[in-house]
Design a protein around this motif. Structure first.
Motif, mmCIF file in Angstrom:
data_model
loop_
_atom_site.group_PDB
_atom_site.id
_atom_site.type_symbol
_atom_site.label_atom_id
_atom_site.label_comp_id
_atom_site.label_asym_id
_atom_site.label_seq_id
_atom_site.Cartn_x
_atom_site.Cartn_y
_atom_site.Cartn_z
ATOM 1 N N ALA A 29 0.857 -1.185 0.000
ATOM 2 C CA ALA A 29 0.000 0.000 0.000
ATOM 3 C C ALA A 29 0.895 1.238 0.000
ATOM 4 C CB ALA A 29 -0.901 0.017 1.223
ATOM 5 N N ILE A 30 0.445 2.278 -0.673
ATOM 6 C CA ILE A 30 1.134 3.562 -0.665
ATOM 7 C C ILE A 30 0.358 4.477 0.284
ATOM 8 C CG2 ILE A 30 1.841 5.574 -2.000
ATOM 9 C CD1 ILE A 30 1.862 3.671 -4.476
ATOM 10 N N VAL A 31 1.033 4.926 1.322
ATOM 11 C CA VAL A 31 0.408 5.816 2.303
ATOM 12 C C VAL A 31 1.075 7.186 2.196
ATOM 13 C CG1 VAL A 31 -0.078 6.208 4.753
ATOM 14 C CG2 VAL A 31 -0.014 3.867 3.851
ATOM 15 N N GLU A 32 0.246 8.214 2.080
ATOM 16 C CA GLU A 32 0.728 9.591 2.059
ATOM 17 C C GLU A 32 0.015 10.331 3.185
ATOM 18 O OE1 GLU A 32 1.771 10.312 -2.564
ATOM 19 O OE2 GLU A 32 -0.367 10.396 -2.046
ATOM 20 N N ASN B 161 8.126 8.510 11.780
ATOM 21 C CA ASN B 161 7.430 8.512 10.486
ATOM 22 C C ASN B 161 7.315 7.119 9.875
ATOM 23 O OD1 ASN B 161 6.860 11.303 10.404
ATOM 24 N ND2 ASN B 161 9.015 11.671 9.937
ATOM 25 N N GLN B 162 7.094 6.146 10.732
ATOM 26 C CA GLN B 162 6.852 4.796 10.253
ATOM 27 C C GLN B 162 5.351 4.536 10.210
ATOM 28 O OE1 GLN B 162 9.222 1.612 11.845
ATOM 29 N NE2 GLN B 162 10.860 3.023 12.420
ATOM 30 N N LYS C 201 -6.738 -0.568 7.879
ATOM 31 C CA LYS C 201 -6.326 0.122 9.093
ATOM 32 C C LYS C 201 -4.882 0.600 8.940
ATOM 33 C CE LYS C 201 -8.003 -3.652 11.194
ATOM 34 N NZ LYS C 201 -8.843 -4.122 10.129
ATOM 35 N N VAL C 202 -4.671 1.899 9.205
ATOM 36 C CA VAL C 202 -3.347 2.506 9.073
ATOM 37 C C VAL C 202 -2.876 2.943 10.452
ATOM 38 C CG1 VAL C 202 -2.002 4.315 7.953
ATOM 39 C CG2 VAL C 202 -3.974 3.331 6.775
ATOM 40 N N HIS C 203 -1.668 2.526 10.828
ATOM 41 C CA HIS C 203 -1.070 2.896 12.110
ATOM 42 C C HIS C 203 0.093 3.847 11.839
ATOM 43 C CE1 HIS C 203 -3.125 -0.145 14.642
ATOM 44 N NE2 HIS C 203 -3.199 -0.785 13.482
ATOM 45 N N PHE C 204 0.016 5.052 12.436
ATOM 46 C CA PHE C 204 1.089 6.030 12.348
ATOM 47 C C PHE C 204 1.934 5.906 13.606
ATOM 48 C CE2 PHE C 204 -2.265 7.511 9.635
ATOM 49 C CZ PHE C 204 -1.571 7.837 8.480
ATOM 50 N N LEU C 205 3.214 5.613 13.407
ATOM 51 C CA LEU C 205 4.138 5.314 14.504
ATOM 52 C C LEU C 205 5.238 6.362 14.575
ATOM 53 C CD1 LEU C 205 4.460 1.540 13.603
ATOM 54 C CD2 LEU C 205 3.006 2.516 15.389
ATOM 55 N N PRO C 206 5.977 6.415 15.697
ATOM 56 C CA PRO C 206 7.102 7.343 15.773
ATOM 57 C C PRO C 206 8.088 7.119 14.630
ATOM 58 C CG PRO C 206 6.633 6.426 17.928
ATOM 59 C CD PRO C 206 5.784 5.666 16.935
ATOM 60 N N VAL D 147 5.132 6.734 1.866
ATOM 61 C CA VAL D 147 5.862 5.488 2.070
ATOM 62 C C VAL D 147 5.056 4.340 1.453
ATOM 63 C CG1 VAL D 147 4.854 4.984 4.335
ATOM 64 C CG2 VAL D 147 7.115 4.125 3.793
ATOM 65 N N THR D 148 5.769 3.343 0.989
ATOM 66 C CA THR D 148 5.141 2.120 0.492
ATOM 67 C C THR D 148 5.422 1.026 1.517
ATOM 68 O OG1 THR D 148 5.495 2.794 -1.797
ATOM 69 C CG2 THR D 148 5.057 0.458 -1.411
ATOM 70 N N VAL D 149 4.350 0.386 1.986
ATOM 71 C CA VAL D 149 4.495 -0.640 3.026
ATOM 72 C C VAL D 149 3.808 -1.934 2.597
ATOM 73 C CG1 VAL D 149 4.678 1.007 4.923
ATOM 74 C CG2 VAL D 149 2.445 0.164 4.255
#
Length: 174
Positions: free
Chosen positions: A80-83, A142-143, A135-140, A121-123
């Motif tokens: 997935a590409i997350v912006e 910028n992960q 479900k998208v998790h934003f972590l310290p 980022v692509t994850v």
């Protein structure tokens, strides 16, 4: 051609035509997008493969926004590409002495917005048995982690049960 053979031919032709009109199982499924912010920053906006997600305050979670798209069946290498846009000081303007939305306040807010950062980022999406909510998790640091399963956060089988509050120095291992 005899009458029974004629009827059989018509029946077979009809079945063939009807089977051609039957809907094929769709490869992609639409699903809601939701976010979890494990950081002290605000996530002003984000997208997953172009599908928008809600604003998420510090250490918060966002409600569901419709709709993202994931394959019905997981496959190796699914990504997935997350912006997203991040406000590192989301509570800063709450203590400003200027009257909200006055010229002075708007000028200061414009400067504040200059500190926003934008990321992409692509994850990888971990394996799922049944497609569900994205479900998208934003972590310290910028992960980001993304899941697309039909499980809830907190379920012991869910792949990303991170603590709600994580310090910016706690960079999760990829």
């Amino acid at each position: 051609m005899t009458k029974p053979l004629y009827r059989l031919s018509i029946l077979l032709l009809s079945l063939l035509l009807v089977s051609g009109c039957m809907a094929k199982e769709s490869e992609m499924l639409g699903g809601p997008v939701e976010g979890y912010n494990h950081t002290s920053a605000a996530i002003n906006r984000f997208t997953v493969n172009g599908a928008g997600g809600p604003r998420i305050g510090p250490y918060g979670e966002g409600g569901q926004v419709c709709c993202g798209s994931v394959p019905r069946y997981w496959r190796q290498g699914l990504r997935a590409i997350v912006e997203w846009e991040r406000d590192p000081d989301p509570r800063g303007y709450g203590s400003w002495p200027e009257t909200p939305f006055s010229d002075a306040w708007n000028k200061r807010m414009e400067k504040h917005r200059g500190n926003y950062t934008r990321h992409s980022v692509t994850v990888e999406i971990p394996q799922y048995q049944e497609a569900g909510t994205i479900k998208v998790h934003f972590l310290p640091c910028n992960q980001v982690r993304v899941s697309a399963n039909n499980m809830f956060v907190g379920d012991p089988r869910y792949p990303y049960n991170y603590p709600r509050k994580m310090e910016d120095t706690e960079c999760p291992k990829p």
